[in-house]
Structure formats: structure tokens, C-alpha cells
Write an enzyme that holds these catalytic residues in place. Structure first.
Site, mmCIF file in Angstrom:
data_model
loop_
_atom_site.group_PDB
_atom_site.id
_atom_site.type_symbol
_atom_site.label_atom_id
_atom_site.label_comp_id
_atom_site.label_asym_id
_atom_site.label_seq_id
_atom_site.Cartn_x
_atom_site.Cartn_y
_atom_site.Cartn_z
ATOM 1 N N GLY A 1 0.809 -1.206 0.000
ATOM 2 C CA GLY A 1 0.000 0.000 0.000
ATOM 3 C C GLY A 1 0.843 1.258 0.000
ATOM 4 N N VAL B 1 4.276 3.635 -1.460
ATOM 5 C CA VAL B 1 4.703 4.104 -2.777
ATOM 6 C C VAL B 1 5.714 3.153 -3.411
ATOM 7 C CG1 VAL B 1 5.890 5.962 -4.006
ATOM 8 C CG2 VAL B 1 4.221 6.511 -2.234
ATOM 9 N N ASP B 2 6.690 2.676 -2.640
ATOM 10 C CA ASP B 2 7.770 1.873 -3.216
ATOM 11 C C ASP B 2 7.252 0.601 -3.886
ATOM 12 O OD1 ASP B 2 9.645 3.721 -2.396
ATOM 13 O OD2 ASP B 2 10.133 2.665 -0.544
ATOM 14 N N CYS C 1 11.872 -10.542 9.354
ATOM 15 C CA CYS C 1 10.667 -10.426 8.524
ATOM 16 C C CYS C 1 10.950 -10.872 7.096
ATOM 17 C CB CYS C 1 10.174 -8.981 8.503
ATOM 18 S SG CYS C 1 9.327 -8.458 9.990
ATOM 19 N N GLY D 1 9.236 -4.043 -3.124
ATOM 20 C CA GLY D 1 9.731 -2.684 -3.308
ATOM 21 C C GLY D 1 11.023 -2.401 -2.576
ATOM 22 N N CYS E 1 9.518 -3.183 11.186
ATOM 23 C CA CYS E 1 8.942 -4.131 10.245
ATOM 24 C C CYS E 1 7.478 -3.825 9.980
ATOM 25 C CB CYS E 1 9.141 -5.548 10.768
ATOM 26 S SG CYS E 1 8.771 -6.825 9.562
#
Length: 494
Positions: free
Chosen positions: A100, A102-103, A191, A215, A291
Site C-alpha cells: 500500500g 509508494v515503493d 521479517c 519494493g 517491520c
């Protein structure tokens, strides 16, 4: 033994952790295989993925045009360099991790522009419900709303994957154990290794995706013979945003299946592409925090899952009683925030985890407090074995653009089996903390990493005998009130 019931899981705090004779848990938890819930597939995927491309169809597929396919970029062709890390010309089926933000959204659009067939996956974990009452609405709902909007722009299917049990068993329990033991873990590394490219990767094994993408700011260079030869993890073009440190504990099997489309471009270019693609989340700020914790502050996480236990703060050089703290697990070596002591700056220099005592000093950066030799365990090498040349490497001891030249020697650990690396830096680093990762590099290639152990130069910060004796006192109420702290003399190194 005290028990705190936090969320829906009981968290047990053993009183023996705070008294002499208790032994800290081993970091060997890192080497144990992660666990995967058998029910993840049945309850995770909302609909089956698109039909698989056959090997023949993949081989015969024409190379995609560098101009964007419909819905990818409305304003002309992309510079070919933007697609350099997206494997253009191969027509792949790619599972894209979409947060959700930008990257990951720009990564999805670049993969589409490179001609690949994509399915987006949003990973949903228990933290998001556990802290729901901290805000007027669940933080994950906004993330998922943006993820859906990004996918709808280009007609990409979006699946929601529930990894509640996997995240608790493979990441959170390890983090809590490490903090209780006085170490400072790095949950982002876990993670990536155990959730994003561990449990999730295993969950979609049967779905015949060619690669998994995210991303992250890093490069993966795959050999022409993708099956037999090793893939390499390379530094991103954006050295400030580079995330190879967080990916350094992956296995070669994991690395072979990854694409990082953002590895060839800078963060500034990612923002420009987000505007060019007219992404619905183009103005969102970058996420911060541990994370998947998102908006949750570190102190909230620790308090909720370990609790609080009042202890004392002692000056390392004098043994003076300076004040109280909430529990040693809230503090890491080198920390200066949250001590609430006048006359500073004060730094955490040592912790007595058995007696719940935090030692502080205003002389943390004094030239006689050396921090350039340390040991690293739980080693994992991306090529499966230690490098042949170990005298001229580079390393990172934390996320960021800074590197050290270093040399290392390998020796057997206390168990007589696992290798331990003794790392020598050319200069002191006062922020070395047990439990953090050290990532090793040869030129621009990340070759592996390990976990910093408790000791360096055979001792930590020198704590005076008086302070050690006070720390062992059973009845610390006899100390009375904290001393009045004197202002630090001008010109003193701190």
C-alpha cells in the site's frame, strides 16, 4: 513467575531472568527452520491465480516494448534504465508483495511496464488487530485500501494473505526472547527471511510463479543458468535507501526467486514515477517503525508484549544511583533517548539483565572505550560457504549508507560446531549492540551476515566495582533517593 496476558497470547516473564544464575536464551533460534501454518493456503487466497504460462509460451513470447502497456504510464515511453532491474523481455509470471506504500506500488508498475504478468499479494498479520484500539480505525485498512486502488488502475488481481501464526512463531517470539535477554534484535531482517521470502514464498510454491518481487532497494543479479549458478545480491543505485543490510540473511534458494525493480533507480526517481503513473498513494509518506508495526512505537510494542519492571540506573564510573527505569529491555547499548537524566548527554553503556540494572555514562565516546573488535555468530553466506578472501572485506553494522573496511577470522563457537567470525574494524564504533546484524560485502556484492555476540575486545564498557556490587544488592530500597547529578564540566568528551 509473573504472567501477563497480552492480546490473545499469554506472555510469561520468568523471574529468574532478573537474578544471578539465570542463563540467557541462545541465539540459535535463528538457525532453526521457521514454521508454516498448514492452513495458510485455505484461508489466505481469495481467488485462484491466473492461468500459468507454459514454458513454451514463455520462450516464444515476443520481447515487450519499452513503451508502457495500457494503464502503465500515460505520458510516453519510460527510460529503459528504469526497467533494468525488472528483467524486461522475458514475459514472466511474478508475485508482487504490495504494502500500500509508494515503493511497492511503483515496483508493480515497473514490472507491468516490462511486460510481465503480475498478481499482487498483501500480507496481513496479527499486530494489525492487536493494536486496533490505539487508533480510531485499523492502520492496515488504509494500507489495503491503497493497495486495492493501485491494482485497480492496471487491472492486477490482489490477494490478501493471513500470516498471523507464522509471524508470531517465527519473528515476534524471537524478538521478545532477545529483548528479555538484554540483546537488541533486528526484526526487519527476520521479517524478510522468515515471512516475506520464507512463509509466503513456501505458501505459493505450487502456484508456478517465476519470481517474487517487492519494493526493496537492492539488486539481484541472476546468472544465465538460473537453476545451477549462484545469484548475487548487489547494492542499490540509491546508497542512502539501500536495503541489502535487511536482506543479507537470505539463503541462495530464496535469492534465486527474487526481483527488486527499484534496485536500479533512486528514491527521488521513484517519487517522480509515482506522480507520472498518477498512483493514488503518490503523496503517502514512507512508513517508519519496526517491520510490520507501522505506526506502533517501539516502546508500545515492548510494554505490551514484555511488560514493565522498575529497576535502577547507575553511573558506570562511580556507582552513583541516578534514577529508575521501566525495565532493561527498553534500552540498547549506545542509547541516549528516554533516560530522562539531567546534566547529559547520558548513554547506556552496559546492562545487568539478571538484576535489571542499566549502567550509564557521559563518557561513552572517550578514546579509551574501544569498540573495534567483535564476534559474530549465526553466520549465513549467500553463496553457501565463507568467502575465500576474508582479509579485505567491507561490512555494515546497521542499516544506512556507512561501510567499514574490515577483516575477519573464523573460529569454532562455544558449541564446537557453528563458525564464529571475529571482526576487526579500522576504527571504533560505539554503537555495536549484541543481537544486531553485521552484513559483509565484497565491493558492491553482499555476501552474507551474522549476529553480533555479547563481547568485543574481551569486555564491554568498564563498570567500576562499586557499581557492580550495588547492582547485586537484593534490597535496593536501601539506596534511598537518587544523587543530585552535577553538571558535566565544559570540554569533557561525551
Amino acid at each position: 513467575m509473573a504472567m501477563l496476558r497480552l492480546a490473545s497470547r499469554p506472555v510469561v516473564i520468568l523471574s529468574s531472568l532478573f537474578f544471578p544464575g539465570a542463563s540467557p536464551p541462545s541465539i540459535s533460534a535463528l538457525t532453526r527452520p521457521y514454521t508454516l501454518s498448514s492452513s495458510i493456503i485455505s484461508r489466505a487466497f481469495l481467488r485462484p491465480p491466473a492461468a500459468s504460462l507454459s514454458a513454451a509460451a514463455t520462450a516464444a513470447a515476443p520481447a515487450p516494448q519499452l513503451s508502457e502497456p495500457p494503464g502503465s504510464a500515460p505520458h510516453g515511453e519510460l527510460d529503459p534504465s528504469y526497467l533494468s532491474c525488472s528483467m524486461p523481455g522475458k514475459r514472466l509470471r511474478v508475485a508482487v508483495l504490495l504494502s500500500g506504500g509508494v515503493d511497492s506500488s511503483v515496483a508493480l508498475r515497473l514490472l507491468r511496464a516490462a511486460g510481465h504478468s503480475c498478481t499482487a499479494f498483501y500480507l496481513k498479520i496479527w499486530f494489525q488487530e492487536d493494536f486496533e484500539n490505539f487508533w480510531s480505525e485499523c492502520p492496515w485498512e488504509e494500507d489495503l485500501k491503497y493497495a486495492k486502488a493501485v491494482c485497480e488502475q492496471v487491472d492486477v488481481p490482489l490477494e490478501v494473505v493471513h500470516l498471523t501464526d507464522e509471524y508470531w512463531e517465527n519473528v515476534v517470539s524471537y524478538i521478545i526472547e532477545e529483548y528479555r535477554s538484554g540483546r537488541t534484535p533486528n526484526p526487519d531482517v527476520l521479517c524478510n527471511t522468515r515471512i516475506k521470502f520464507g512463509a509466503f514464498m513456501d505458501a505459493i510454491n505450487s502456484m508456478e510463479y517465476d519470481f517474487i518481487a517487492s519494493g526493496h532497494y537492492a539488486k539481484v543479479v541472476h546468472s544465465s543458468n538460473h537453476i545451477d549458478n549462484a545469484s548475487e545480491l548487489k547494492l542499490s543505485e540509491d546508497m542512502v535507501k539501500d536495503q541489502t543490510y535487511f536482506l543479507s540473511h537470505l539463503s541462495q534458494a530464496q535469492l534465486k526467486r527474487l526481483i527488486f525493480p527499484l534496485g536500479c533507480i533512486s528514491k527521488n526517481e521513484v517519487r517522480k514515477l509515482a506522480a507520472r503513473f498518477d498512483l493514488p498513494n503518490q503523496d503517502r509518506k514512507d512508513s517508519q517503525g519496526i517491520c510490520f508495526l507501522g505506526k506502533i512505537k517501539f516502546s508500545e510494542f515492548v510494554a505490551r508484549h514484555i511488560g514493565e519492571m522498575e529497576g535502577i540506573i547507575l553511573e558506570a564510573e562511580t556507582g552513583d544511583f541516578l534514577g529508575n527505569h521501566r525495565g532493561f529491555w527498553f534500552y540498547t547499548i549506545g542509547q541516549r533517548q528516554g533516560l530522562r537524566l539531567p546534566g547529559g548527554p547520558w548513554y547506556v553503556v552496559e546492562k545487568d539483565t539478571k538484576n535489571n540494572v542499566v549502567f550509564v555514562s557521559r563518557n561513552y565516546f572517550s578514546v579509551d572505550k574501544r569498540r573495534r573488535l567483535f564476534r559474530v555468530g549465526s553466520l549465513k553466506w549467500l553463496i553457501g560457504a565463507p568467502p575465500t578472501e576474508i582479509s579485505q572485506l567491507q561490512c555494515k553494522v546497521r542499516h544506512g549508507a556507512g561501510f567499514y573496511n574490515c577483516s575477519l577470522s573464523l573460529e569454532l563457537g562455544e558449541n564446537g560446531q557453528e563458525d564464529v567470525a571475529v571482526v576487526q574494524l579500522p576504527e571504533d564504533d560505539q554503537g555495536l549492540a549484541a543481537g544486531q546484524f553485521t552484513a559483509f560485502y565484497q565491493d558492491r556484492t553482499c555476501i552474507g551476515s551474522g549476529v553480533i555476540l555479547e563481547s568485543w575486545n574481551d569486555q564491554g564498557f568498564p563498570v567500576c566495582q562499586k557499581a557492580l556490587e550495588i547492582a547485586r544488592m537484593e534490597d535496593k530500597s536501601k539506596l534511598g533517593k537518587p544523587v543530585k547529578i552535577k553538571v558535566k564540566p565544559e570540554g569533557t568528551v561525551g
